[in-house]
Design a protein around this motif. Structure first.
Motif, PDB file in Angstrom:
ATOM      1  N   ILE A   4       0.856  -1.191   0.000  1.00 22.82           N
ATOM      2  CA  ILE A   4       0.000   0.000   0.000  1.00 22.82           C
ATOM      3  C   ILE A   4       0.889   1.238   0.000  1.00 22.82           C
ATOM      4  N   GLU A   5       0.328   2.359  -0.460  1.00 24.86           N
ATOM      5  CA  GLU A   5       1.064   3.619  -0.477  1.00 24.86           C
ATOM      6  C   GLU A   5       0.115   4.776  -0.242  1.00 24.86           C
ATOM      7  N   ALA A   6       0.658   5.878   0.240  1.00 22.55           N
ATOM      8  CA  ALA A   6      -0.087   7.122   0.454  1.00 22.55           C
ATOM      9  C   ALA A   6       0.705   8.261  -0.165  1.00 22.55           C
ATOM     10  N   THR A   7       0.026   9.138  -0.901  1.00 20.67           N
ATOM     11  CA  THR A   7       0.678  10.283  -1.525  1.00 20.67           C
ATOM     12  C   THR A   7      -0.192  11.522  -1.344  1.00 20.67           C
ATOM     13  N   VAL A   8       0.449  12.713  -1.407  1.00 16.11           N
ATOM     14  CA  VAL A   8      -0.270  13.988  -1.396  1.00 16.11           C
ATOM     15  C   VAL A   8       0.145  14.764  -2.635  1.00 16.11           C
TER      16      VAL A   8
ATOM     17  N   VAL B  10      -5.648  19.915   0.179  1.00 21.48           N
ATOM     18  CA  VAL B  10      -4.601  18.943  -0.108  1.00 21.48           C
ATOM     19  C   VAL B  10      -5.289  17.630  -0.450  1.00 21.48           C
ATOM     20  N   ILE B  11      -4.918  17.015  -1.562  1.00 21.87           N
ATOM     21  CA  ILE B  11      -5.539  15.751  -1.953  1.00 21.87           C
ATOM     22  C   ILE B  11      -4.638  14.601  -1.513  1.00 21.87           C
TER      23      ILE B  11
ATOM     24  N   ALA C 273      -9.980  14.868   0.302  1.00 22.85           N
ATOM     25  CA  ALA C 273      -9.603  16.279   0.346  1.00 22.85           C
ATOM     26  C   ALA C 273      -9.341  16.644   1.798  1.00 22.85           C
ATOM     27  N   ILE C 274      -8.128  17.121   2.069  1.00 18.23           N
ATOM     28  CA  ILE C 274      -7.726  17.490   3.422  1.00 18.23           C
ATOM     29  C   ILE C 274      -7.603  19.010   3.495  1.00 18.23           C
ATOM     30  N   PHE C 275      -8.203  19.621   4.533  1.00 16.42           N
ATOM     31  CA  PHE C 275      -8.159  21.070   4.711  1.00 16.42           C
ATOM     32  C   PHE C 275      -7.542  21.375   6.082  1.00 16.42           C
ATOM     33  N   PRO C 276      -6.231  21.706   6.130  1.00 14.83           N
ATOM     34  CA  PRO C 276      -5.600  22.032   7.418  1.00 14.83           C
ATOM     35  C   PRO C 276      -6.221  23.275   8.037  1.00 14.83           C
ATOM     36  N   GLN C 277      -6.418  23.231   9.340  1.00 17.66           N
ATOM     37  CA  GLN C 277      -7.123  24.313  10.022  1.00 17.66           C
ATOM     38  C   GLN C 277      -6.201  25.255  10.787  1.00 17.66           C
TER      39      GLN C 277
ATOM     40  N   ALA D  81     -30.030  30.852   1.517  1.00 16.59           N
ATOM     41  CA  ALA D  81     -28.949  30.519   0.584  1.00 16.59           C
ATOM     42  C   ALA D  81     -28.920  29.010   0.322  1.00 16.59           C
ATOM     43  N   ASP D  82     -28.559  28.661  -0.898  1.00 17.07           N
ATOM     44  CA  ASP D  82     -28.448  27.261  -1.307  1.00 17.07           C
ATOM     45  C   ASP D  82     -26.980  26.963  -1.584  1.00 17.07           C
ATOM     46  N   THR D  83     -26.422  25.955  -0.929  1.00 17.54           N
ATOM     47  CA  THR D  83     -25.019  25.592  -1.119  1.00 17.54           C
ATOM     48  C   THR D  83     -24.915  24.131  -1.518  1.00 17.54           C
ATOM     49  N   LYS D  84     -23.890  23.824  -2.303  1.00 18.18           N
ATOM     50  CA  LYS D  84     -23.635  22.441  -2.686  1.00 18.18           C
ATOM     51  C   LYS D  84     -22.181  22.300  -3.108  1.00 18.18           C
ATOM     52  N   SER D  85     -21.691  21.065  -3.043  1.00 16.62           N
ATOM     53  CA  SER D  85     -20.326  20.746  -3.447  1.00 16.62           C
ATOM     54  C   SER D  85     -20.347  19.566  -4.396  1.00 16.62           C
ATOM     55  N   THR D  86     -19.513  19.627  -5.424  1.00 16.94           N
ATOM     56  CA  THR D  86     -19.338  18.532  -6.362  1.00 16.94           C
ATOM     57  C   THR D  86     -17.847  18.217  -6.453  1.00 16.94           C
ATOM     58  N   VAL D  87     -17.531  17.179  -7.221  1.00 17.94           N
ATOM     59  CA  VAL D  87     -16.138  16.748  -7.349  1.00 17.94           C
ATOM     60  C   VAL D  87     -15.774  16.706  -8.822  1.00 17.94           C
ATOM     61  N   ASP D  88     -14.608  17.287  -9.156  1.00 20.94           N
ATOM     62  CA  ASP D  88     -14.086  17.153 -10.506  1.00 20.94           C
ATOM     63  C   ASP D  88     -12.668  16.592 -10.429  1.00 20.94           C
ATOM     64  N   ALA D  89     -11.931  16.676 -11.524  1.00 21.25           N
ATOM     65  CA  ALA D  89     -10.604  16.071 -11.557  1.00 21.25           C
ATOM     66  C   ALA D  89      -9.634  16.735 -10.591  1.00 21.25           C
ATOM     67  N   ASP D  90      -9.900  17.983 -10.172  1.00 19.79           N
ATOM     68  CA  ASP D  90      -8.993  18.709  -9.290  1.00 19.79           C
ATOM     69  C   ASP D  90      -9.461  18.745  -7.846  1.00 19.79           C
ATOM     70  N   GLY D  91     -10.508  18.010  -7.518  1.00 13.51           N
ATOM     71  CA  GLY D  91     -10.986  17.989  -6.137  1.00 13.51           C
ATOM     72  C   GLY D  91     -12.385  18.558  -6.006  1.00 13.51           C
ATOM     73  N   ILE D  92     -12.606  19.273  -4.910  1.00 12.53           N
ATOM     74  CA  ILE D  92     -13.946  19.771  -4.585  1.00 12.53           C
ATOM     75  C   ILE D  92     -14.206  21.098  -5.302  1.00 12.53           C
ATOM     76  N   VAL D  93     -15.408  21.232  -5.849  1.00 10.95           N
ATOM     77  CA  VAL D  93     -15.902  22.495  -6.411  1.00 10.95           C
ATOM     78  C   VAL D  93     -17.186  22.837  -5.666  1.00 10.95           C
TER      79      VAL D  93
END
Length: 578
Positions: A139-143, A154-155, A207-211, A328-340
């Motif tokens: 197994i492997e992990a990459t960012v 960060v993906i 998708a990782i979001f450092p706080q 307000a209406d909010t939503k998130s989708t996923v594309d090749a670069d991560g979250i939109v």
């Protein structure tokens, strides 16, 4: 039957088949499971045709120039939708790119139709990111980034490589402190060549979001599994590994997290690779009049951020108009670069006096993580001209809260999304209109020709009822009316919907619809509509009514009716839920 009548019927049939031929042509679509792969990895291309193939197959020869076809399987499906049978067949191809860089999957032809081209990015593996293990399982992990700003995406990618069967595999993603983690997609399975071995790879991305600023530590992730017995995927077990429990771990990773730049304004912090803002009016190109509501919708979209990170958009204020914001209406989708992510805010704009009004410019600050600089998403100022009201009352007291604002369409700014939205084909409307006109002309002639007898008085005029609209059309009209929240339009659409869903019952009023529905929720929603209609008769335009409950109740009622048709014996015990 007379000769003119025969010719008229023949003309009717020729027109029908001639017009209907284009919509019976098969449509073919193509989609991939990923738009980014690494050197040596494969991807899945799925070609779908909306008809039974009967031995036909698309031409895949053009793929062989840039891809190696590892595997190809097909599957078909048949289903009933609103009493109409729909069939399709899909070809699932496992492709291995032959070159690095950007490669294009060419249009795939099927009959007179073809797919759209698809661009794939093939990244060359770096020496530090190239698996070299000869193990049966590793197994492997990459960012994707080693240095980011606080709250920047960060993906994290976790991959399981195996060339044998595993039993009771247990692998959980690492628990990361001081960060928010969001899974991007479901597990993706493909083949990858490592050294001289071909592995089956299971990939998961997060998708990782450092706080907070500082060093972000991504701890090791552990896999525990048992090697299966027998031979699978070309694996031969001469050393007795079958049945052996194994444990594997990834390497711990570290990411530098930078703080907010000193030059950033004291506003909402938005680290992103692209931010865009756009607006639209409903109705389109409206005429502004005193006391009449017009809906303005503002769309803010950002790449690499969650929907909760997007700031609210301030509504303008002035003594020349009133503003009634919607939720307000909010939503998130996923594309090749991560979250939109997207935030949509709507408000009813009601001018209170005639003349010229200038809506101020709207600016949203954001930090461009690609160019490492401050950027601005801007909506320019708008100047509008307000005409006097046609009504006799033009005082401020006559301006009251409007009905609920309809949910805006999922329009996205072009600078962020590459998706093109095309208008639906209206060919079927012309077909239906031409067929209806010819049929209405033909039907009385047929009736007279069959019933007419010599030396007798002509028969009395026969009334021909207009054909009922389909449930699909009635449902779409009801949804549109509920989004507009006009009680009178909802009432008319509801009667048509009730007629379509209960064709054997009389539905001439909303009272009839209320008596015919089975759910108490739907009856209560219709009762509320009746009250709103009664009150709007006393004070037109002063009713604030949320039609969402009625639409939800209608959907649930339709689901229960469909479930009852599918299995009436089980319907009372197992009601469907929407």
């Amino acid at each position: 039957m007379t000769k003119p009548l025969t010719l008229l019927l023949l003309l009717h049939l020729l027109l029908w088949f001639g017009l209907a031929q284009p919509i019976w042509a098969a449509t073919v679509t193509a989609q991939v499971d990923t738009h980014k792969v690494q050197q040596g990895d494969s991807l899945i291309l799925t070609i779908t045709v909306n008809e039974r193939a009967f031995g036909k197959e698309p031409n895949f020869d053009e793929l062989k120039e840039q891809f190696r076809i590892i595997n190809k399987v097909n599957s078909s499906s048949v289903r009933m939708i609103n009493g109409r049978m729909e069939s399709s067949i899909s070809w699932r191809l496992t492709l291995a790119p032959k070159v690095n860089g950007y490669v294009v999957i060419p249009p795939i032809k099927y009959g007179n139709s073809q797919t759209k081209p698809i661009t794939i990015q093939v990244a060359k593996r770096s020496a530090s990111n190239k698996p070299t293990s000869k193990d049966l399982v590793f197994i492997e992990a990459t960012v994707d980034k080693k240095s980011v700003y606080v709250q920047e995406q960060v993906i994290l990618t976790l991959r399981l490589y195996k060339r044998t069967q595993l039993i009771d595999a247990s692998w959980t993603p690492p628990q990361i402190s001081d960060a928010v983690s969001e899974p991007l997609t479901e597990s993706r399975t493909y083949q990858s060549v490592v050294g001289n071995y071909t592995y089956q790879v299971t990939e998961n991305t997060f998708a990782i979001f450092p706080q907070k600023s500082g060093e972000l530590l991504i701890p090791k992730s552990h896999l525990i599994a048992t090697i299966g017995t027998g031979r699978r995927g070309g694996f031969f077990d001469p050393f007795g590994s079958a049945g052996k429990q194994i444990s594997r771990s990834t390497k711990a990773l570290s990411v530098e997290v930078k703080s907010i730049p000193d030059g950033y304004p004291k506003t909402h912090w938005l680290p992103s690779s692209a931010v865009a803002m756009a607006d639209q009016w409903s109705p389109e190109n409206p005429e502004f009049k005193v006391g009449e509501a017009v809906t303005r919708t503002i769309i803010l979209q950002a790449k690499g951020l969650t929907a909760t990170a997007l700031p609210s958009i301030p509504a303008p204020s002035s003594n020349k108009f009133k503003v009634y914001p919607d939720k307000a209406d909010t939503k998130s989708t996923v594309d090749a670069d991560g979250i939109v992510s997207q935030r949509v805010e709507s408000y009813a704009f009601i001018p209170t006096e005639a003349g010229t009004i200038t809506l101020p410019e709207i600016q949203i600050s954001w930090w461009d993580v690609t160019r490492d600089k401050l950027q601005m998403a801007t909506l320019p100022a708008k100047t509008i001209t307000v005409e006097p009201s046609a009504s006799a009352q033009k005082t401020d007291q006559a301006v009251t809260a409007p009905p609920s604002i309809s949910a805006p369409p999922s329009t996205v700014p072009p600078s962020v999304s590459n998706t093109q939205v095309t208008a639906p084909n209206s060919m079927w409307q012309w077909i239906a209109m031409g067929s209806l006109i010819l049929w209405l002309i033909t039907l009385p002639i047929i009736f007279i020709a069959l019933k007419r007898k010599p030396n007798k008085e002509p028969p009395q005029e026969t009334q021909v009822k207009a054909p009922r609209i389909s449930l699909k059309e009635a449902k779409a009209a009801l949804k549109s009316a509920c989004q507009g929240s006009d009680p009178r339009q909802v009432r008319d659409a509801l009667i048509n919907w009730g007629t379509a869903i209960y064709p054997s019952k009389n539905c001439y009023s909303i009272g009839d619809v209320k008596n015919n529905v089975t759910s108490e929720k739907c009856r209560a929603a219709i009762k509320e509509l009746e009250i709103v209609l009664y009150k709007s008769g006393e004070a037109p335009g002063n009713q604030h009514w949320d039609s969402t409950l009625l639409w939800e109740a209608a959907e649930e009622e339709e689901a229960e009716v469909d479930a009852g048709k599918a299995n009436p014996a089980l319907a009372p015990l197992y009601p469907s839920s929407s």
